[in-house]
Scaffold this motif. Structure first.
Motif, PDB file in Angstrom:
ATOM      1  N   GLN A  92       0.901  -1.210   0.180  1.00  0.00           N
ATOM      2  CA  GLN A  92       0.104   0.076  -0.050  1.00  0.00           C
ATOM      3  C   GLN A  92       0.795   1.240   0.076  1.00  0.00           C
ATOM      4  O   GLN A  92       0.523   2.227  -0.860  1.00  0.00           O
ATOM      5  N   SER A  96       1.048   3.602  -3.262  1.00  0.00           N
ATOM      6  CA  SER A  96       0.895   5.146  -2.966  1.00  0.00           C
ATOM      7  C   SER A  96       2.023   5.992  -3.692  1.00  0.00           C
ATOM      8  O   SER A  96       1.834   7.218  -4.172  1.00  0.00           O
ATOM      9  N   THR A 302      -1.856   6.868   2.151  1.00  0.00           N
ATOM     10  CA  THR A 302      -2.433   5.368   1.638  1.00  0.00           C
ATOM     11  C   THR A 302      -3.826   5.300   2.191  1.00  0.00           C
ATOM     12  O   THR A 302      -4.356   6.153   2.993  1.00  0.00           O
TER      13      THR A 302
END
Length: 497
Positions: A92, A96, A302
């Motif tokens: 994640q 991002s 995120t």
């Protein structure tokens, strides 16, 4: 230009422990990993939080202990432990940032939506040539698209196979690739001090050494692929094992053989051959990767920013090239650990605090006997140990002491590295015991550990009730002789930082 990017390559061995030449194991053949250590930094006081495959991987990928991230035990099959979906994970974070993220080989964490690697090649393959070829394809794609990357490779070696003594050295794909390993002899293998020397163990160690050789070959091929594409000059390489070796008294225990593990980091253009004695935790790996690519941990947005607990690990880059043990005000010289399950039937929650001199264990459900992982109980080495003439010893530890442990264990690991002589009831160590207990419980409270127990229940869960007037006795277990609450001290939560 792709060379301007900063990349991360994370290599995770399976059940390796410290069985490497660069960590002093005799007779082992690990030239590629040894060379990586010679080019970078080899940490000698590196610790996993837990000693179980899925749990340990989740701590690496989240920077959180398993009691924080929800991956309390193994992910596969009937166990089905899963990372909470509100937890922020490495893919994640790097997704991002616009990185090409990927995992090749063993994954062993879930659910998939909590770990959204862009390239997802979950495989049980022991053919490390194939693994290296998939890594090369990943590198090529990153170069073609001019993107930085974060790649994790989860090797299956040197984990046991589904036999009682094997490590997949005779698997068809392994034989076809010519990766069966050298012909080690009984005298070539080293029986480390945590386990008893029996013929059956040496039979297993021969096969184990072959699997380590195959792992090492794969590491070499992956690093060759990185170098051939000119990516070694801008890629941080991190190598670890998820937990200790797959033998009794190591894997699944929080004793030293289960959690003191290899941790090798190679930063481009760094001082080579650094041997670093400062304490590091696997919770430091994700913050280190974030630091390497030029960001501050906690500043990346995120989908789970603000939902996930704050990571308590630190980037090791500021101390990476230190050959001296730093003072405690410059770097933490302790680590904490947390184990609750292995397989779902293997419930034995323990927390630990390790400093340079002492190791403290809090065995929360010590009235249970310590459980056997299925592959360890089924091994021929355990059968050989339990049928040996005389008292059954597991290394230097009597079988009874292995199975039945008190609520607290305290060891002077400088004098007693095998953690055999428990000092918890020694009157000369009560101040150290009390200090260790208080520090561990403060850490449990800070990390919202549901296994911070008082009077046989979770003090963390019961805190809402104590705020309403419930008197929770300040003792580990319910006292059957005096179960009342009136004439005992009440538990007071530690002060949060």
């Amino acid at each position: 230009m792709i060379r301007e990017h900063k990349n991360v390559l994370l290599l995770v061995a399976d059940d390796l422990g410290l069985y490497l030449g660069c960590y002093g194991t005799k007779g082992i053949k690990s030239p590629n990993i040894d060379a990586l250590a010679a080019e970078g930094t080899r940490f000698t006081n590196a610790f996993a939080s837990t000693a179980s495959c899925s749990g340990s991987r989740s701590t690496i990928y989240t920077g959180l202990h398993t009691h924080q991230n929800g991956q309390y035990g193994l992910e596969h099959g009937w166990n089905h432990f899963q990372t909470h979906e509100h937890i922020e994970t490495a893919p994640q974070v790097f997704n991002s940032l616009g990185f090409q993220t990927g995992i090749i080989g063993k994954v062993h964490v879930g659910p998939r939506r909590a770990y959204p690697w862009e390239v997802f090649e979950d495989s049980q393959s022991r053919d490390t040539k194939w693994v290296a070829s998939r890594a090369a394809a990943f590198f090529d794609k990153a170069k073609e698209t001019n993107r930085p990357f974060h790649l994790t490779i989860g090797f299956h070696d040197p984990h046991r196979d589904n036999t009682r003594e094997g490590f997949s050295n005779d698997a068809p794909e392994v034989v076809k690739a010519g990766l069966e390993g050298p012909d080690f002899r009984v005298d070539d293998v080293e029986v480390q001090s945590f386990i008893s020397d029996v013929p059956e163990l040496r039979t297993e160690l021969i096969q184990y050494y072959k699997a380590i050789w195959r792992l090492d070959k794969g590491i070499g091929w992956v690093l060759d692929a990185l170098r051939e594409r000119g990516l070694d000059s801008n890629t941080l390489v991190v190598f670890v094992s998820d937990n200790g070796a797959p033998f009794i008294n190591s894997k699944t225990t929080l004793y030293e053989a289960g959690v003191q593990l290899p941790f090798i980091v190679r930063k481009p253009h760094q001082e080579p051959g650094v041997v670093n004695s400062n304490f590091v935790s696997f919770l430091d790996i994700l913050p280190t990767a974030i630091d390497w690519v030029g960001h501050k941990d906690g500043d990346i947005k995120t989908p789970n920013t603000g939902k996930s607990p704050k990571r308590l690990g630190d980037s090791v880059l500021p101390i990476l090239e230190s050959s001296q043990t730093l003072s405690g005000d410059k770097w933490k010289q302790h680590v904490f650990g947390s184990h609750t399950f292995h397989e779902i039937q293997n419930y034995y929650p323990t927390r630990y605090l390790r400093t340079h001199k002492y190791k403290y264990h809090r065995n929360i459900k010590n009235r249970l006997d310590f459980p056997f992982a299925a592959d360890l109980y089924g091994s021929i080495s355990w059968e050989g140990i339990r049928n040996k003439d005389g008292p059954v010893m597991i290394g230097k530890r009597p079988l009874e002491a292995y199975l039945f442990r008190g609520p607290e264990e305290l060891y002077d690991v400088e004098k007693d590295p095998e953690e055999v002589h428990n000092l918890a009831e020694n009157e000369n160590y009560q101040d150290i015991l009390k200090d260790s207990r208080e520090k561990l419980e403060a850490w449990q409270y800070e990390t919202n550990d549901a296994w911070l127990f008082r009077d046989g229940v979770s003090a963390t869960v019961m805190e809402d009730y104590t705020k309403l007037g419930l008197r929770l006795p300040d003792r580990f277990e319910l006292d059957l002789k005096n179960p009342g609450t009136k004439n005992v001290d009440a538990w007071k939560p530690p002060v949060r930082k």
